[in-house]
Write a protein that holds these residues in place. Structure first.
Motif, PDB file in Angstrom:
ATOM      1  N   ALA A   5       0.734  -1.124   0.141  1.00  0.00           N
ATOM      2  CA  ALA A   5       0.036   0.049  -0.103  1.00  0.00           C
ATOM      3  C   ALA A   5       1.033   1.334   0.061  1.00  0.00           C
ATOM      4  O   ALA A   5       0.633   2.159  -0.773  1.00  0.00           O
ATOM      5  N   ALA A   8       2.494   2.156  -3.306  1.00  0.00           N
ATOM      6  CA  ALA A   8       1.438   2.451  -4.231  1.00  0.00           C
ATOM      7  C   ALA A   8       1.163   3.906  -3.925  1.00  0.00           C
ATOM      8  O   ALA A   8       0.389   4.530  -4.740  1.00  0.00           O
ATOM      9  N   PHE A  47      -1.972  -0.522  -6.265  1.00  0.00           N
ATOM     10  CA  PHE A  47      -2.110  -1.569  -4.996  1.00  0.00           C
ATOM     11  C   PHE A  47      -2.739  -2.787  -5.412  1.00  0.00           C
ATOM     12  O   PHE A  47      -1.951  -3.579  -5.480  1.00  0.00           O
TER      13      PHE A  47
END
Length: 88
Positions: A5, A8, A47
């Motif tokens: 996460a 991203a 993600f």
């Protein structure tokens, strides 16, 4: 998953929640995990792409987007990802 996460550009906003395991066969078990992410649609999409292309066997099971009532700001996404394990 939290590192993916971050890579991203999205952020995990709640503590990830482990859901009940699912026995998909006598030798395979799926461990679902629910994450809540905040980021742009592009960041959340990136993600999801990182999850799908990861070396571990991960499956995106559900994605639900929520935005503010006025439609401004970054959306929040509740995502369920299954980690599959082969049991011996």
């Amino acid at each position: 998953l939290e590192q993916l996460a971050s890579d991203a550009g999205a952020k995990v906003t709640e503590e990830p929640r482990l859901l009940p395991e699912i026995e998909t066969s006598k030798r395979m078990v799926e461990y679902p995990l629910e994450l809540t992410l905040k980021g742009t649609y592009h960041e959340i999409g990136e993600f999801l792409g990182l999850v799908e292309s990861n070396q571990r066997f991960l499956i995106v099971r559900r994605v639900i987007f929520e935005t503010g009532e006025d439609g401004t700001g970054d959306p929040e996404a509740k995502i369920v990802i299954g980690a599959v394990s082969w049991e011996d």
